[in-house]
Motif scaffolding. Sequence first.
Motif, PDB file in Angstrom:
ATOM      1  N   ALA A   9       4.217  -1.975  -3.653  1.00 57.81           N
ATOM      2  CA  ALA A   9       3.313  -0.948  -4.170  1.00 57.81           C
ATOM      3  C   ALA A   9       4.084  -0.186  -5.248  1.00 57.81           C
ATOM      4  O   ALA A   9       5.197   0.272  -5.025  1.00 57.81           O
ATOM      5  CB  ALA A   9       2.880  -0.004  -3.068  1.00 57.81           C
ATOM      6  N   THR A  10       3.471  -0.066  -6.423  1.00 59.48           N
ATOM      7  CA  THR A  10       4.119   0.576  -7.558  1.00 59.48           C
ATOM      8  C   THR A  10       3.304   1.786  -7.990  1.00 59.48           C
ATOM      9  O   THR A  10       2.081   1.705  -8.113  1.00 59.48           O
ATOM     10  CB  THR A  10       4.215  -0.407  -8.750  1.00 59.48           C
ATOM     11  N   ALA A  11       3.985   2.898  -8.213  1.00 61.52           N
ATOM     12  CA  ALA A  11       3.346   4.108  -8.723  1.00 61.52           C
ATOM     13  C   ALA A  11       4.082   4.543  -9.981  1.00 61.52           C
ATOM     14  O   ALA A  11       5.311   4.631  -9.979  1.00 61.52           O
ATOM     15  CB  ALA A  11       3.402   5.224  -7.688  1.00 61.52           C
ATOM     16  N   THR A  12       3.336   4.784 -11.046  1.00 61.71           N
ATOM     17  CA  THR A  12       3.925   5.340 -12.260  1.00 61.71           C
ATOM     18  C   THR A  12       3.500   6.797 -12.315  1.00 61.71           C
ATOM     19  O   THR A  12       2.311   7.112 -12.261  1.00 61.71           O
ATOM     20  CB  THR A  12       3.441   4.599 -13.514  1.00 61.71           C
ATOM     21  N   ILE A  13       4.485   7.679 -12.382  1.00 64.31           N
ATOM     22  CA  ILE A  13       4.249   9.118 -12.295  1.00 64.31           C
ATOM     23  C   ILE A  13       4.775   9.782 -13.560  1.00 64.31           C
ATOM     24  O   ILE A  13       5.877   9.481 -14.011  1.00 64.31           O
ATOM     25  CB  ILE A  13       4.966   9.702 -11.055  1.00 64.31           C
ATOM     26  N   ARG A  14       3.976  10.689 -14.118  1.00 65.08           N
ATOM     27  CA  ARG A  14       4.413  11.454 -15.285  1.00 65.08           C
ATOM     28  C   ARG A  14       4.854  12.831 -14.801  1.00 65.08           C
ATOM     29  O   ARG A  14       4.091  13.574 -14.207  1.00 65.08           O
ATOM     30  CB  ARG A  14       3.289  11.598 -16.302  1.00 65.08           C
ATOM     31  N   GLY A  15       6.112  13.146 -15.056  1.00 70.64           N
ATOM     32  CA  GLY A  15       6.664  14.429 -14.658  1.00 70.64           C
ATOM     33  C   GLY A  15       6.176  15.556 -15.540  1.00 70.64           C
ATOM     34  O   GLY A  15       5.558  15.334 -16.587  1.00 70.64           O
ATOM     35  N   ALA A  24       8.769   1.828  -6.863  1.00 70.89           N
ATOM     36  CA  ALA A  24       8.260   0.623  -6.211  1.00 70.89           C
ATOM     37  C   ALA A  24       8.788   0.588  -4.785  1.00 70.89           C
ATOM     38  O   ALA A  24       9.985   0.802  -4.559  1.00 70.89           O
ATOM     39  CB  ALA A  24       8.701  -0.622  -6.971  1.00 70.89           C
ATOM     40  N   VAL A  25       7.890   0.378  -3.841  1.00 67.50           N
ATOM     41  CA  VAL A  25       8.274   0.321  -2.427  1.00 67.50           C
ATOM     42  C   VAL A  25       7.614  -0.896  -1.778  1.00 67.50           C
ATOM     43  O   VAL A  25       6.532  -1.316  -2.195  1.00 67.50           O
ATOM     44  CB  VAL A  25       7.866   1.608  -1.667  1.00 67.50           C
ATOM     45  N   PRO A  26       8.245  -1.452  -0.750  1.00 65.84           N
ATOM     46  CA  PRO A  26       7.631  -2.565  -0.021  1.00 65.84           C
ATOM     47  C   PRO A  26       6.333  -2.095   0.650  1.00 65.84           C
ATOM     48  O   PRO A  26       6.239  -0.948   1.107  1.00 65.84           O
ATOM     49  CB  PRO A  26       8.669  -2.928   1.046  1.00 65.84           C
ATOM     50  N   ALA A  27       5.336  -2.967   0.679  1.00 59.88           N
ATOM     51  CA  ALA A  27       4.049  -2.620   1.269  1.00 59.88           C
ATOM     52  C   ALA A  27       3.367  -3.876   1.802  1.00 59.88           C
ATOM     53  O   ALA A  27       3.743  -4.993   1.464  1.00 59.88           O
ATOM     54  CB  ALA A  27       3.165  -1.948   0.232  1.00 59.88           C
ATOM     55  N   VAL A  28       2.354  -3.658   2.637  1.00 63.48           N
ATOM     56  CA  VAL A  28       1.528  -4.743   3.160  1.00 63.48           C
ATOM     57  C   VAL A  28       0.072  -4.379   2.885  1.00 63.48           C
ATOM     58  O   VAL A  28      -0.363  -3.256   3.163  1.00 63.48           O
ATOM     59  CB  VAL A  28       1.752  -4.940   4.679  1.00 63.48           C
ATOM     60  N   LEU A  29      -0.658  -5.322   2.315  1.00 57.67           N
ATOM     61  CA  LEU A  29      -2.084  -5.138   2.066  1.00 57.67           C
ATOM     62  C   LEU A  29      -2.838  -5.935   3.113  1.00 57.67           C
ATOM     63  O   LEU A  29      -2.670  -7.143   3.231  1.00 57.67           O
ATOM     64  CB  LEU A  29      -2.443  -5.626   0.658  1.00 57.67           C
ATOM     65  N   HIS A  30      -3.663  -5.231   3.895  1.00 58.19           N
ATOM     66  CA  HIS A  30      -4.450  -5.894   4.935  1.00 58.19           C
ATOM     67  C   HIS A  30      -5.901  -5.511   4.696  1.00 58.19           C
ATOM     68  O   HIS A  30      -6.287  -4.364   4.939  1.00 58.19           O
ATOM     69  CB  HIS A  30      -3.982  -5.456   6.319  1.00 58.19           C
ATOM     70  N   GLY A  31      -6.670  -6.463   4.184  1.00 57.02           N
ATOM     71  CA  GLY A  31      -8.038  -6.148   3.774  1.00 57.02           C
ATOM     72  C   GLY A  31      -7.977  -5.235   2.559  1.00 57.02           C
ATOM     73  O   GLY A  31      -7.379  -5.572   1.553  1.00 57.02           O
TER      74      GLY A  31
END
Length: 66
Positions: A9-15, A24-31
Amino acid sequence: MALPKQGIATATIRGSDGQDFTLAVPAVLHGERLHISADHHSTLRFAMHSAGVENAELEFSEMEVA
């Protein structure tokens, strides 16, 4: 029923200074549900809080498991 997919899972954040950074962090997509461990979720929330951001859009990328 769809099988869970492992990925990132990736998030781009503007400070507040206008600088963009990507987490970027590990994630699991279920449905349609994205699952992130409590530790990684905490990391995302800390980064968002530090940047002065309350909401961020996450993008999921599937990893191929060999």
